[in-house]
Design an enzyme around this catalytic site. Structure first.
Site, PDB file in Angstrom:
ATOM      1  N   ASP A  13      45.479  42.963  45.975  1.00 31.82           N
ATOM      2  CA  ASP A  13      47.057  42.776  46.320  1.00 31.82           C
ATOM      3  C   ASP A  13      47.940  43.763  46.583  1.00 31.82           C
ATOM      4  O   ASP A  13      49.255  43.023  46.917  1.00 31.82           O
ATOM      5  CB  ASP A  13      46.561  41.675  46.798  1.00 31.82           C
ATOM      6  N   LYS A  16      46.155  47.986  49.961  1.00 30.66           N
ATOM      7  CA  LYS A  16      45.734  49.237  49.673  1.00 30.66           C
ATOM      8  C   LYS A  16      45.109  50.049  50.979  1.00 30.66           C
ATOM      9  O   LYS A  16      45.237  50.852  51.007  1.00 30.66           O
ATOM     10  CB  LYS A  16      43.650  49.026  49.067  1.00 30.66           C
ATOM     11  N   GLY A  40      39.470  41.952  51.068  1.00 31.71           N
ATOM     12  CA  GLY A  40      41.000  41.516  51.789  1.00 31.71           C
ATOM     13  C   GLY A  40      42.027  42.461  52.454  1.00 31.71           C
ATOM     14  O   GLY A  40      42.802  42.520  52.115  1.00 31.71           O
ATOM     15  N   HIS A  41      41.097  43.439  52.889  1.00 33.18           N
ATOM     16  CA  HIS A  41      42.619  44.797  53.692  1.00 33.18           C
ATOM     17  C   HIS A  41      43.191  44.692  54.504  1.00 33.18           C
ATOM     18  O   HIS A  41      42.693  44.556  55.975  1.00 33.18           O
ATOM     19  CB  HIS A  41      41.793  46.181  53.892  1.00 33.18           C
ATOM     20  N   GLN A 224      39.762  45.067  45.090  1.00 31.39           N
ATOM     21  CA  GLN A 224      40.224  44.599  44.153  1.00 31.39           C
ATOM     22  C   GLN A 224      41.236  45.720  43.079  1.00 31.39           C
ATOM     23  O   GLN A 224      42.131  46.121  43.399  1.00 31.39           O
ATOM     24  CB  GLN A 224      39.040  44.039  42.625  1.00 31.39           C
TER      25      GLN A 224
HETATM   26  P1  IMP Z   1      35.792  37.389  43.112  1.00 28.05           P
HETATM   27  O1  IMP Z   1      35.668  38.655  42.687  1.00 28.05           O
HETATM   28  O2  IMP Z   1      34.964  36.447  43.623  1.00 28.05           O
HETATM   29  O3  IMP Z   1      34.113  37.039  41.838  1.00 28.05           O
HETATM   30  O4  IMP Z   1      36.488  36.616  41.331  1.00 28.05           O
HETATM   31  C1  IMP Z   1      36.829  37.278  40.530  1.00 28.05           C
HETATM   32  C2  IMP Z   1      38.531  37.073  40.168  1.00 28.05           C
HETATM   33  O5  IMP Z   1      38.576  38.029  40.709  1.00 28.05           O
HETATM   34  C3  IMP Z   1      39.035  35.922  40.836  1.00 28.05           C
HETATM   35  O6  IMP Z   1      40.284  35.301  39.971  1.00 28.05           O
HETATM   36  C4  IMP Z   1      39.404  36.923  42.418  1.00 28.05           C
HETATM   37  O7  IMP Z   1      41.056  35.754  42.682  1.00 28.05           O
HETATM   38  C5  IMP Z   1      40.055  38.510  41.719  1.00 28.05           C
HETATM   39  N1  IMP Z   1      39.575  38.701  43.250  1.00 28.05           N
HETATM   40  C6  IMP Z   1      38.365  39.160  43.858  1.00 28.05           C
HETATM   41  N2  IMP Z   1      38.757  39.693  44.909  1.00 28.05           N
HETATM   42  C7  IMP Z   1      40.394  39.688  45.206  1.00 28.05           C
HETATM   43  C8  IMP Z   1      40.468  40.357  45.966  1.00 28.05           C
HETATM   44  O8  IMP Z   1      40.631  41.143  46.317  1.00 28.05           O
HETATM   45  N3  IMP Z   1      42.238  41.006  45.814  1.00 28.05           N
HETATM   46  C9  IMP Z   1      42.660  39.867  44.593  1.00 28.05           C
HETATM   47  N4  IMP Z   1      42.034  38.841  43.652  1.00 28.05           N
HETATM   48  C10 IMP Z   1      40.387  39.400  43.908  1.00 28.05           C
END
Ligand code: IMP
Length: 431
Positions: A13, A16, A40-41, A224
């Protein structure tokens, strides 16, 4: 040829998507190389907001090739919805989108597994995005996953799907005591999607190598953030992929020499969504200010993000592991109006001062931040387009970050819009 990897170097977040979109001005292609639609971009172009989850952030510029590399876990049903959303707004994407034959497919049972597994963890739940990301990567590594290439032959696809679903449905019903996922329904939905998807599936590695050998510019778009990396992040409170720059090569099918420069995108403060240690977290009024001014709600799940001061210690790790060559600072304007701003420059950990974060969540939970205080600024930085307009104290803050990390800041983002940006040096410009 100049290529660049663009990575988030905190907990995701960082903003990017906006930067990738801006940089595609000079690029020929954008490739995603890890993660999935957990990302989520958000892009704001001429006041219109677009949120992309799986399609690379080059989508909003005509003619830019958008590639989904083998490292991306791909939910085809979600992808088709995202494509339709763009088409409804007259953004043609199908003829410039390529999905790697090697992409592991996220299937409905992965989503169920993601939910029941995180529920079963109780108090130590990861707080995943619930999109099936982890279970899909597990299938890949366990060598039982279904991949895009399997769709080429319907019978191969049906047989692999049946086998893997039999295994997981056994676990879902007998271990997690939840409802199994219907094989027939899953197969029918996937075969229906297959017709639309097949023309977009291809050899992304070969395409990228051709682009690189013919002098084209490619942006590798990270999702991420570095602190969510499966190996180097705050394990187990991480995502299930490598988010570091080296993953750009493995996750797209190019050699490391083709990655180019590494731009680390850093939000001017820190946020985290989901569970896990966050040493500089603020639960006071300053935290509220950051959340409110920064609109800190997840673009994928809508969950409120935890907010805190910028953590240089965590960034040092990111700089080392990712070989970052320059920095982009986003959301500087969110700090406008604060009397004091603080930078975490070290941790107190088990009686000593440390400059790098310990590995793993348990160690990080024990760390107490050591702060440097700096005077804040009252003038607004929102929407500034020239470096000379940045107020002195804000400039001092940026200079201190640059000094502490020994890296140049080449881009500063001052708002959500594409043009609210100060580009001091374009990463695709050869030095
Ligand atoms: P997962 O990727 O859905 O397995 O989630 C694992 C961890 O990564 C959790 O704490 C999510 O909130 C975090 N996470 C996954 N994708 C994002 C992202 O795009 N932005 C921020 N946090 C993320």
């Amino acid at each position: 040829m100049t290529n660049a990897v663009l990575l988030g170097v905190q907990w995701g977040d960082e903003g990017k998507g906006k930067i990738v979109d801006l940089l595609t001005e000079r690029a020929d292609a954008v490739v995603r190389f890890q993660g999935g639609h957990n990302a989520g971009h958000t892009l704001v172009i001429n006041g219109v907001k677009t949120v992309l989850h799986l399609i690379p952030s080059g989508a909003m510029r005509n003619g830019i090739e958008c590639l989904i590399g083998n490292g991306v876990v791909t939910d085809l049903l979600h992808l088709l919805t995202e494509i339709s959303g763009l088409e409804e707004r007259d953004v043609e994407i199908r003829n410039r989108l390529m999905i790697s034959l090697g992409c592991p497919l996220i299937l409905p049972y992965h989503v169920v597994l993601d939910r029941v597994r995180d529920e079963a963890r109780g108090k130590s739940a990861i707080g995943t995005t619930g999109r099936g990301i982890g279970p899909c990567y597990e299938d890949k590594v366990a060598r039982r996953g279904v991949r895009a290439v399997d769709l080429v032959d319907e019978r191969v696809f049906a047989s692999k799907l049946e086998q893997v679903m039999e295994y997981h449905n056994f676990m879902i019903s007998n271990y997690y005591r939840s409802d199994p996922v219907d094989y027939r329904k899953t197969l029918d939905a996937m075969l229906e999607a297959r017709e639309s998807i097949l023309p977009m599936i291809g050899d992304v590695s070969a395409r990228l190598n051709r682009l690189c050998r013919t002098g084209k510019s490619v942006i590798f778009e990270g999702a991420q953030g570095m602190m969510l990396d499966i190996d180097h992040g705050t394990y187990p409170y991480v995502t299930s992929s490598n988010t570091v720059s080296a993953a750009a090569a493995a996750g797209s099918g190019v050699g490391p020499q083709d990655i180019g420069t590494v731009l680390g995108v850093v939000k001017a403060y820190a946020t985290r969504v989901g569970s896990g240690p966050f040493p500089t977290e603020l639960t006071d009024r300053v935290g509220e200010h950051l959340a409110k001014q920064g609109h800190e709600f997840g673009a994928t799940t809508g969950r409120p993000r935890r907010c805190g001061w910028l953590d240089i210690v965590a960034l040092r790790r990111a700089v080392q592991v990712c070989g970052i060559t320059s920095l982009c600072i986003t959301k500087l304007d969110v700090l406008d109006g604060l009397e004091t701003v603080q930078l975490c420059v070290g941790y107190e950990y088990q009686g000593s001062r440390v400059d790098l974060p310990p590995y793993g969540a348990e160690g990080l939970e024990q760390c107490i931040p050591v702060y440097e205080n700096m005077q804040g600024w009252n003038d607004s930085t929102a929407g500034l387009r020239h470096f000379s307009e940045i107020p002195g104290q804000a400039r001092a803050y940026l200079d201190r970050i640059s000094d502490l990390l020994q890296l140049p800041i080449t881009i500063i983002s001052t708002g959500a819009g594409r043009d609210d940006t100060i580009v001091l040096k374009h990463p695709l410009e050869s030095s």
